[in-house]
Design an enzyme around this catalytic site. Structure first.
Site, mmCIF file in Angstrom:
data_model
loop_
_atom_site.group_PDB
_atom_site.id
_atom_site.type_symbol
_atom_site.label_atom_id
_atom_site.label_comp_id
_atom_site.label_asym_id
_atom_site.label_seq_id
_atom_site.Cartn_x
_atom_site.Cartn_y
_atom_site.Cartn_z
ATOM 1 N N HIS A 293 57.617 7.880 -48.896
ATOM 2 C CA HIS A 293 56.288 7.297 -49.155
ATOM 3 C C HIS A 293 56.310 6.548 -50.477
ATOM 4 C CE1 HIS A 293 51.927 6.932 -49.635
ATOM 5 N NE2 HIS A 293 51.890 7.124 -48.332
ATOM 6 N N ASP B 143 52.819 10.365 -40.833
ATOM 7 C CA ASP B 143 53.233 9.949 -39.479
ATOM 8 C C ASP B 143 54.227 10.898 -38.834
ATOM 9 O OD1 ASP B 143 52.964 6.810 -40.938
ATOM 10 O OD2 ASP B 143 51.742 7.464 -39.245
HETATM 11 C C1 SDX Z 1 52.284 5.065 -44.107
HETATM 12 O O1 SDX Z 1 51.108 3.402 -48.590
HETATM 13 C C2 SDX Z 1 50.456 4.228 -47.883
HETATM 14 O O2 SDX Z 1 49.562 4.890 -48.363
HETATM 15 C C3 SDX Z 1 50.815 4.252 -46.406
HETATM 16 C C4 SDX Z 1 50.230 5.385 -45.564
HETATM 17 C C5 SDX Z 1 48.740 5.239 -45.393
HETATM 18 O O3 SDX Z 1 48.094 6.267 -45.144
HETATM 19 O O4 SDX Z 1 48.255 4.075 -45.405
HETATM 20 O O5 SDX Z 1 50.524 6.624 -46.168
HETATM 21 C C6 SDX Z 1 50.830 5.376 -44.142
HETATM 22 O O6 SDX Z 1 52.638 3.927 -43.975
HETATM 23 C C7 SDX Z 1 53.266 6.176 -44.317
HETATM 24 C C8 SDX Z 1 54.740 5.675 -44.310
HETATM 25 C C9 SDX Z 1 55.199 5.492 -42.848
HETATM 26 N N1 SDX Z 1 56.562 4.855 -42.818
HETATM 27 C C10 SDX Z 1 57.649 5.516 -42.471
HETATM 28 O O7 SDX Z 1 57.694 6.715 -42.218
HETATM 29 C C11 SDX Z 1 58.901 4.633 -42.379
HETATM 30 C C12 SDX Z 1 60.065 5.315 -43.099
HETATM 31 N N2 SDX Z 1 59.792 5.344 -44.547
HETATM 32 C C13 SDX Z 1 60.292 4.267 -45.321
HETATM 33 O O8 SDX Z 1 60.646 3.080 -44.755
HETATM 34 C C14 SDX Z 1 59.853 4.252 -46.775
HETATM 35 O O9 SDX Z 1 59.923 5.534 -47.249
HETATM 36 C C15 SDX Z 1 58.486 3.663 -47.082
HETATM 37 C C16 SDX Z 1 58.356 2.293 -46.531
HETATM 38 C C17 SDX Z 1 57.396 4.543 -46.552
HETATM 39 C C18 SDX Z 1 58.356 3.604 -48.599
HETATM 40 O O10 SDX Z 1 59.320 2.747 -49.046
HETATM 41 P P1 SDX Z 1 59.451 2.367 -50.605
HETATM 42 O O11 SDX Z 1 58.420 3.011 -51.421
HETATM 43 O O12 SDX Z 1 59.590 0.871 -50.695
HETATM 44 O O13 SDX Z 1 60.737 3.091 -50.998
HETATM 45 P P2 SDX Z 1 62.163 2.420 -50.998
HETATM 46 O O14 SDX Z 1 62.338 1.665 -49.723
HETATM 47 O O15 SDX Z 1 62.334 1.703 -52.293
HETATM 48 O O16 SDX Z 1 63.119 3.719 -50.921
HETATM 49 C C19 SDX Z 1 63.601 4.347 -52.093
HETATM 50 C C20 SDX Z 1 64.960 4.921 -51.670
HETATM 51 C C21 SDX Z 1 65.897 3.858 -51.054
HETATM 52 O O17 SDX Z 1 67.201 4.279 -51.248
HETATM 53 P P3 SDX Z 1 68.019 3.729 -52.573
HETATM 54 O O18 SDX Z 1 67.942 2.201 -52.535
HETATM 55 O O19 SDX Z 1 67.315 4.326 -53.781
HETATM 56 O O20 SDX Z 1 69.431 4.236 -52.384
HETATM 57 O O21 SDX Z 1 64.764 5.906 -50.625
HETATM 58 C C22 SDX Z 1 65.399 5.450 -49.432
HETATM 59 C C23 SDX Z 1 65.607 3.965 -49.582
HETATM 60 O O22 SDX Z 1 66.701 3.520 -48.799
HETATM 61 N N3 SDX Z 1 64.472 5.754 -48.329
HETATM 62 C C24 SDX Z 1 64.836 6.237 -47.138
HETATM 63 C C25 SDX Z 1 63.640 6.443 -46.438
HETATM 64 N N4 SDX Z 1 62.608 6.068 -47.198
HETATM 65 C C26 SDX Z 1 63.127 5.658 -48.374
HETATM 66 N N5 SDX Z 1 66.049 6.523 -46.612
HETATM 67 C C27 SDX Z 1 66.058 7.006 -45.348
HETATM 68 N N6 SDX Z 1 64.955 7.238 -44.605
HETATM 69 C C28 SDX Z 1 63.736 6.975 -45.114
HETATM 70 N N7 SDX Z 1 62.676 7.188 -44.394
#
Ligand code: SDX
Length: 427
Positions: free
Chosen positions: A306, A363
């Protein structure tokens, strides 16, 4: 603690005000940055940038806290119903009995959708994803309700709000019935708001609608948990669309489109698809964990991570508990729930996930309850949109009443500098 932030650059010193908000969080006010320094900031994804001041929702990502207008999500999910929470988010206070009854009556009075809208619905193939249909139908509402909201009239604003709260559940139900080849159904003014939504979604043409309290309570709770979440992607889309003074309905349509993405609200559908793939794969959660950690693999563990929560998403805790209760109450055994729990356990003990503070989000478990309620997978994000509707309305209303400026970010240009035009024969 100082109320000024100092920027020193190129031998010059600049001061910017520091704002402390009602939860003692600090922000540097850079409204004068470009005019005083000639410089801008850059912050892809706005990870460090506040877009507005808001009184609606507070999240503490480190503590895993969520409050709507100061009320804890845990209390609202247990003690309030969705219509009360909608009123709270939009108008700022929990309604008394009379206010709630009037609100519901005013919504019912606006629940008729113009029959001509069915022609738009008919134009979609059955294969159309319900989120695309919902976004289009919501935008199309403006054709039948052309007057844009006169924000200086509280009465006009209220009328637009009850109008969309009355019509949106009909559109939500229509998107599902279209998919299932069922005749479109109208609501029943004798039912509760969420009960009526469920009736419009599920009533069989040849059978009398029978309400199931367990199902309605579960749906009501899920809608409360999705009702608002401060400046998330889709809410920001609603705000920036409305900041050009585009109408409420088309701004909501922009929010529905943004919510559809699998990184945002579309994740609830992607989670179930992922869990089913793991089940098909013999329940090999470690294989999917390895994929999620492999930088060369696009795959992410859907339902995990998140932007703000670096702790458990409080909504995920509530939904996980509700999933156990609802499946037990309905006598449903869903192997997907066991796979979800084992995946969560593995992830929460995995160094990669622990290091990055990746926890289950809203989710991760919601789809398991939607399945148990008989809601098709492609409708999961539509249910998220139904829940988020009052939050989007509240945020749009706040943005307009505060007369926020049109949203227009700057950029860092990395393209070509000036070059003279080259005639075709010279290229
Ligand atoms: C919602 O914003 C809100 O409030 C949204 C929400 C709402 O109520 O409106 O809460 C609803 O959208 C919840 C999120 C639903 N999405 C998912 O479940 C999809 C999977 N999650 C990710 O894609 C990710 O965690 C996000 C998009 C939710 C957040 O991404 P960020 O904040 O941009 O974080 P990032 O991509 O910079 O990740 C930081 C690190 C990275 O690795 P490094 O580059 O540091 O090595 O964490 C890793 C990412 O690759 N990472 C994941 C991951 N989420 C982050 N690795 C594997 N699986 C994941 N799910």
């Amino acid at each position: 603690m100082s109320d000024k932030a100092i920027l020193e650059y190129d031998g010059k010193r600049y001061e910017f005000p520091v704002i402390k908000d009602t939860e003692n969080e600090l922000a540097i006010d850079i409204k004068s940055l470009r005019s005083s320094t000639g410089m801008i900031t850059i912050d892809p994804g706005f990870k460090n940038t506040g877009s507005c001041e808001s009184e609606i929702t507070f999240l503490d990502g480190e503590k895993g806290m969520l409050r709507y207008r100061g009320y804890a999500i845990e209390e609202l999910a247990e003690k309030a119903d969705f219509l009360e929470v909608a009123y709270l988010l939009i108008f700022g206070e929990l309604p008394n009995k009379e206010q709630l009854e009037t609100f519901h009556e005013d919504i019912k009075a606006e629940s008729q959708v113009d029959e001509e809208m069915k022609k738009i619905l008919d134009g979609f193939p059955k294969s159309a994803h319900p989120m695309g249909v919902l976004s289009s139908l919501t935008s199309a509402l403006i054709a039948f309700n052309p007057t844009s909201v006169n924000i200086s009239s509280e009465k006009d604003m209220y009328h637009a709000i009850v109008k969309i709260l009355g019509k949106f559940p009909v559109l939500v139900a229509w998107t599902m019935r279209k998919k299932k080849g069922l005749p479109l159904d109208y609501g029943d003014d004798n039912l509760g708001y969420v009960e009526n939504l469920h009736k419009m979604m599920f009533k069989k043409p040849s059978k009398e609608y029978k309400s199931n309290k367990i199902v309605i309570d579960a749906l009501d709770k899920l809608l409360i948990l999705h009702a608002d979440h401060e400046q998330n992607c889709s809410t920001s889309a609603v705000r920036i669309t409305g900041s050009s003074h585009a109408g409420l309905f088309v701004s909501l349509s922009a929010g529905i489109s943004a919510l559809w993405g699998p990184l945002h609200g579309g994740a609830n559908q992607a989670v179930i698809e992922m869990l089913e793939a793991i089940k098909e794969d013999g329940g090999d959660t470690h294989k999917y964990m390895d994929k999620a950690k492999d930088k060369n693999d696009e795959f992410r563990l859907m339902g995990f991570g998140h932007r703000v929560y670096k702790n458990f998403d409080p909504r995920a805790r509530i939904i996980k508990k509700a999933a156990d209760e609802v499946l037990e109450d309905l006598g449903i055994v869903d192997p997907i729930l066991d796979i979800a729990k084992s995946l969560e356990k593995v992830a929460l003990e995995d160094e990669y996930f622990v290091e990055r503070n990746l926890y289950p989000n809203v989710d991760f478990y919601s789809g398991i309850i939607y399945r148990a309620l008989g809601i098709p997978r492609e409708m999961f994000t539509v249910m998220f949109a139904m829940g988020r509707l009052p939050g989007w309305i509240a945020q749009w209303r706040e943005m307009r009443l505060r007369h926020e400026p049109i949203g227009r970010p700057r950029q860092v240009y990395i393209g070509k500098t000036y070059r003279p035009f080259k005639p075709l024969e010279e290229r």
